[in-house]
Design a protein around this motif. Sequence first.
Motif, PDB file in Angstrom:
ATOM      1  N   LEU A   1       0.951  -1.428   0.108  1.00 40.60           N
ATOM      2  CA  LEU A   1      -0.162   0.197  -0.084  1.00 40.60           C
ATOM      3  C   LEU A   1       1.061   1.119  -0.141  1.00 40.60           C
ATOM      4  CD1 LEU A   1      -2.626  -0.608   2.384  1.00 40.60           C
ATOM      5  CD2 LEU A   1      -2.785  -0.259  -0.127  1.00 40.60           C
TER       6      LEU A   1
ATOM      7  N   GLU B   1       1.124   3.029  -5.456  1.00 40.35           N
ATOM      8  CA  GLU B   1       0.684   4.030  -5.550  1.00 40.35           C
ATOM      9  C   GLU B   1      -0.436   4.020  -6.795  1.00 40.35           C
ATOM     10  OE1 GLU B   1      -1.347   6.061  -4.046  1.00 40.35           O
ATOM     11  OE2 GLU B   1      -0.098   6.854  -2.213  1.00 40.35           O
ATOM     12  N   LYS B   2      -2.116   4.144  -7.134  1.00 43.89           N
ATOM     13  CA  LYS B   2      -2.168   3.814  -8.588  1.00 43.89           C
ATOM     14  C   LYS B   2      -1.226   4.293  -9.491  1.00 43.89           C
ATOM     15  CE  LYS B   2      -6.925   3.667 -11.007  1.00 43.89           C
ATOM     16  NZ  LYS B   2      -7.906   4.169 -10.757  1.00 43.89           N
TER      17      LYS B   2
ATOM     18  N   THR C   1      -0.749  10.364   1.289  1.00 46.87           N
ATOM     19  CA  THR C   1      -1.786  10.004   0.919  1.00 46.87           C
ATOM     20  C   THR C   1      -2.384   9.361   2.327  1.00 46.87           C
ATOM     21  OG1 THR C   1      -1.235   7.473   0.087  1.00 46.87           O
ATOM     22  CG2 THR C   1      -0.821   9.984  -1.139  1.00 46.87           C
ATOM     23  N   LYS C   2      -4.391   9.416   1.466  1.00 52.79           N
ATOM     24  CA  LYS C   2      -5.099   8.606   2.417  1.00 52.79           C
ATOM     25  C   LYS C   2      -4.758   6.716   3.086  1.00 52.79           C
ATOM     26  CE  LYS C   2      -8.700  11.421   1.340  1.00 52.79           C
ATOM     27  NZ  LYS C   2     -10.437  11.755   1.029  1.00 52.79           N
ATOM     28  N   ARG C   3      -4.292   6.433   1.813  1.00 58.65           N
ATOM     29  CA  ARG C   3      -3.921   4.905   1.709  1.00 58.65           C
ATOM     30  C   ARG C   3      -2.971   4.407   2.689  1.00 58.65           C
ATOM     31  NH1 ARG C   3      -3.342   2.942  -4.478  1.00 58.65           N
ATOM     32  NH2 ARG C   3      -2.294   0.554  -3.727  1.00 58.65           N
ATOM     33  N   GLN C   4      -1.827   6.021   2.618  1.00 55.56           N
ATOM     34  CA  GLN C   4      -0.712   5.629   3.333  1.00 55.56           C
ATOM     35  C   GLN C   4      -0.415   6.019   4.511  1.00 55.56           C
ATOM     36  OE1 GLN C   4       1.694   8.581   0.845  1.00 55.56           O
ATOM     37  NE2 GLN C   4       3.036   6.536   0.142  1.00 55.56           N
ATOM     38  N   TRP C   5      -1.560   6.796   5.072  1.00 52.41           N
ATOM     39  CA  TRP C   5      -1.963   7.235   6.448  1.00 52.41           C
ATOM     40  C   TRP C   5      -2.792   5.051   6.484  1.00 52.41           C
ATOM     41  CZ3 TRP C   5      -0.598  10.358   9.339  1.00 52.41           C
ATOM     42  CH2 TRP C   5       0.100  11.760   8.843  1.00 52.41           C
ATOM     43  N   VAL C   6      -3.310   5.153   5.822  1.00 43.83           N
ATOM     44  CA  VAL C   6      -4.351   3.365   6.283  1.00 43.83           C
ATOM     45  C   VAL C   6      -3.052   2.845   6.236  1.00 43.83           C
ATOM     46  CG1 VAL C   6      -5.352   2.253   5.128  1.00 43.83           C
ATOM     47  CG2 VAL C   6      -6.408   4.400   5.383  1.00 43.83           C
ATOM     48  N   ALA C   7      -1.784   2.452   5.732  1.00 41.01           N
ATOM     49  CA  ALA C   7      -0.939   1.590   6.393  1.00 41.01           C
ATOM     50  C   ALA C   7       0.266   2.038   7.252  1.00 41.01           C
ATOM     51  CB  ALA C   7       0.057   1.465   4.090  1.00 41.01           C
TER      52      ALA C   7
END
Length: 280
Positions: free
Chosen positions: A132, A136-137, A261-267
């Motif tokens: 994640l 990134e996409k 990014t949001k996904r990195q915070w989630v990760a």
Amino acid sequence: MINLILAILCSAGVSVFMRASETYCRGKYGILLMNYAVCVIAGLLTTGKNLGHIGEAGTMTAVGFGVVTGLLYCGAFILLQWNVRKNGVILSSTFMKLGVIVPSALAVLWFGEKPGWNQGIGLLIAVVAILLINLEKGAVRTGGSSKAGLVLLLLGGGLGDAMAKFYDAYGKTSFGSFFLMLSFLVSGVISGLLVARNRERITKNEILFGVLIGIPNYFSARFLLWALADVPAVIAYPTYSIAAMAVIGVAGVILFKEKLTKRQWVAYGMIILAVGLLNM
């Protein structure tokens, strides 16, 4: 556990100073050479009186493991550079970090360690978090990639890390610093040859950042070797890898004003969960 925490902090320090050096250092190998030179000096200083015991039982084991580890260290770095050119920085850095799977798997398959369900789930969450953070996409290069190069990078980097566990199991504890010193010496000789081949000029910036990187680099390896004497490898390696990533992420936000990014915070939240599960 204190040795593992110190190893994590030192490992994160290496990445932070590496990141800072990008602004001031131009050469590819000069800073690497200076880093290894500092590691060798630190190894000699910490080996201390044990140098007088070189030649006794355990010396050749330390030499053998040291040479192999040094070749794997520098080989992984060269593979990383090749993969960055061929596959792009995103995939290359991801597979380098996924190398933590190798020492974790060897801990189970070779050394017979038996992780609990929580360690298994923790490792799985850690792998997902690594993906994640790095994938990134739309950031992955398409076309012309080399799957074999990525696999070799994963295996080479992972085996280099795993050598600390092999030495802990088969080497003489009192020669631990000597083993690390030889590892960095071999890597330093190869780096020196690369500097000479590319005719790189080593400036005061390479020297300065070589020192700043070399000190935590040596002690991250030393503290990890001590940690492996007390903490099972199947817990120590993934904790060492992903916890260092979390510290680096915090340092990136605070020191370098990087935006996640949001996904990195989630990760990073997943990393905290994974570290908790691994150490339950």
